[in-house]
Design an enzyme around this catalytic site. Sequence first.
Site, mmCIF file in Angstrom:
data_model
loop_
_atom_site.group_PDB
_atom_site.id
_atom_site.type_symbol
_atom_site.label_atom_id
_atom_site.label_comp_id
_atom_site.label_asym_id
_atom_site.label_seq_id
_atom_site.Cartn_x
_atom_site.Cartn_y
_atom_site.Cartn_z
ATOM 1 C CB THR A 4 -2.982 -4.783 6.701
ATOM 2 O OG1 THR A 4 -4.339 -4.686 6.987
ATOM 3 C CG2 THR A 4 -2.572 -6.203 6.552
ATOM 4 C CB THR A 50 -0.990 -0.013 1.185
ATOM 5 O OG1 THR A 50 -0.295 -0.221 2.402
ATOM 6 C CG2 THR A 50 -2.033 -1.097 1.000
ATOM 7 C CG ASN A 85 -0.010 8.181 10.226
ATOM 8 O OD1 ASN A 85 -0.761 7.384 9.675
ATOM 9 N ND2 ASN A 85 1.252 7.914 10.491
ATOM 10 C CB THR A 96 -11.903 14.800 0.487
ATOM 11 O OG1 THR A 96 -11.171 15.401 -0.560
ATOM 12 C CG2 THR A 96 -11.968 15.731 1.669
ATOM 13 C CE LYS A 119 0.540 -3.549 3.242
ATOM 14 N NZ LYS A 119 -0.707 -2.863 3.740
ATOM 15 C CD GLU A 177 2.261 5.021 8.296
ATOM 16 O OE1 GLU A 177 1.371 4.594 7.571
ATOM 17 O OE2 GLU A 177 2.058 5.599 9.373
#
Lengths: 413, 413
Positions: free
Chosen positions: B191, B154, B408, B413, B180, B277
Amino acid sequence: MADWQVVTGGITAPKGFKAAGIAAGLKPSGVKDLTLIISETEAIAAGVFTTSQVRAACVDYCRQRLQEKASAKAIMCNAGQANAATGEQGWQDAILSAELLAQELNISPNAILLASTGVIGQRIKMDALQAAIPQLVASASVEGGKDAAKSIMTTDLVPKEIALETTIEDRPVRIGGIAKGSGMIHPNMATMLSFITCDAAVATHLWQDMLKRAVDKSFNQITVDGDTSTNDTVIALANGESRTTAITEMNKNAQKLEAMLTEVCQYLAKAIARDGEGATCLIEVQVTGASDRKAASVVAKTIAGSSLVKSAVFGRDPNWGRIAAAAGRAGVNFHQDELQIKLGDLVLMENGQPLEFDRQVASNYLKQAAAGAYLKDDTVLISVCIGNGSGTSTAWGCDLTYKYVEINAEYTT
Amino acid sequence: MADWQVVTGGITAPKGFKAAGIAAGLKPSGVKDLTLIISETEAIAAGVFTTSQVRAACVDYCRQRLQEKASAKAIMCNAGQANAATGEQGWQDAILSAELLAQELNISPNAILLASTGVIGQRIKMDALQAAIPQLVASASVEGGKDAAKSIMTTDLVPKEIALETTIEDRPVRIGGIAKGSGMIHPNMATMLSFITCDAAVATHLWQDMLKRAVDKSFNQITVDGDTSTNDTVIALANGESRTTAITEMNKNAQKLEAMLTEVCQYLAKAIARDGEGATCLIEVQVTGASDRKAASVVAKTIAGSSLVKSAVFGRDPNWGRIAAAAGRAGVNFHQDELQIKLGDLVLMENGQPLEFDRQVASNYLKQAAAGAYLKDDTVLISVCIGNGSGTSTAWGCDLTYKYVEINAEYTT
């Protein structure tokens, strides 16, 4: 309805208390760094302390003192050095601090409680402390509450104090409190500290139980970054100077007193979360429908402590998926098809499934709530129902911002 | 010494496996988003899944399938939609997905396992999925491992794959794996997923036990932000195509296989933490001296997950006080005067007390370790000894950076 009113004076609002906060040269910056709270008469003393295995000398000192005798006349708190991870020498420093203050006050060292906040691994600057104690004692006054609230601060942006008054037997009874804390701040400016004064007359075991319950519903329900410090301390003194009949059982007056004590603790706890490092708003998480309060509390704290939920609130992003995920991983059993999630009054998830909602409206709620438009303070309200149980709990946290990382990644030599 | 060597081919390195990764139009961006792993013969299948109370349909689906029959021929994974919090319809989508793939492969739907990763609350785009399945099946090949590693991503920055080979009965036996995960990424790109293939012949119950233990020492020991997802899944297939004698008890060959499986899981787990991240480096926390492995694991994960420790590493700040404080609050009993803390080879704390050390040297260690100077990868090593016990454990995390907050807090939108 609340059975009390807010009064001025903070920690010295209750009868028979004096306080002082002075610059003793413990911090290099030269700001106020030494605090004293004195009760004219020996007060009932209750304490709640960090559960960490790595504890400051003052924490072990207070626990031992209060086990021997649950009363005290004075609390002294130094800022700048945490006196944690300082071994036998740190312990001797704590004992000497109490003895020096006792000498100046002309009371027994056993009537003194201690707290420290500052850099872990650093001993208290004993020479500076010793030199400052006469001035500290001399400057204690009934107007000294504000100074005390300031001198316990480390990187807090604002002092935190409150005083409430109620009536027992037609006489005014007051509780005052101060607190500090906004994360475990670099370099290890450890600690949540709170000192509470009360002029009610109350039996020792009741007072300790009341404090424990109030702390469980307040300070133990806040999370800034999940890091418990080595020095966390809440000490509450009750000196009976309101001259009301002693409360010796859990009657109506006791309940009134405990409710007011809980309110003082919650006010200060929320003030700490709101002043969280880098925070732009307070997040209140209300969990209902759990099997018991403990289960509700775990879910509420997990949501309030989730980095993803905190980041989303900073981004004013109505990201209910992160709230659901945090609830789900809290370690509390529930049926996901009973989950309900609300942001303010907006229902975002019902029966475990997302509802159609206007993301812009939800984001606007976050923007306005964070700016204080709804509750007259900067509070974002997240409500989560996990079932049909009667267990409820509220936790408080703050959003996660660039500023938090900046404060805590700062390398100072 | 390691009893294996690294080989190329990833998930399709073991004999008898094919894979594919294609762009099925599930993600708006048009990148690869649909993954297939096929074993030529029915393979033993073991799975470990999220413990969250809020679970994706595919997780419930796999648990049910594996309870009925611990074998499978194919795994299909979609990215883009998590199919979590989608209720009965999501469950029906999962069943239909398996049926559509089964039809194309001309096998029983019971031989298919499923995984999803993407936005919580969104159903799989079934029309796109159905239209893409023929191409997915057609493109499966023994060269498809790399595509599979890419199509499960992702917001991962890099694909994560590995294959190892050892020898059993003089025949090559291989394990391949892909994974992942880099946090629970906005908007809820949930995930941690990992798929593992093996051509050893091994009894079902042994394989499941081996996987459970390997996951406990790898994926369960990493923390990026403390947020467990609704879709976490590890599935391991073993198809026996190496034609070695079936391993049916925990003999020497079984131990060899489990050690290699553990290495594959740890490699992939570390790759996930390193790709956390916003992270600039991997943090490895080794805890020794605990009463048992479980206690050591809790302390290691608490340190690796501490926002303050993570921020300090980002600031290249040798802030041992935060490490001590995190260890102390982990909920594991130890004597603080037995605490030892090391950064790389530098001892910062001994017998619970700070040592004199050169902060600049320690900061330089952090800078160089994060840049990969010592261990040939970007790993900061924190070693903590909490007593004389024999319990040890290692946990992995990453530093906390501005970028994490940026990723984060981004409002889309």
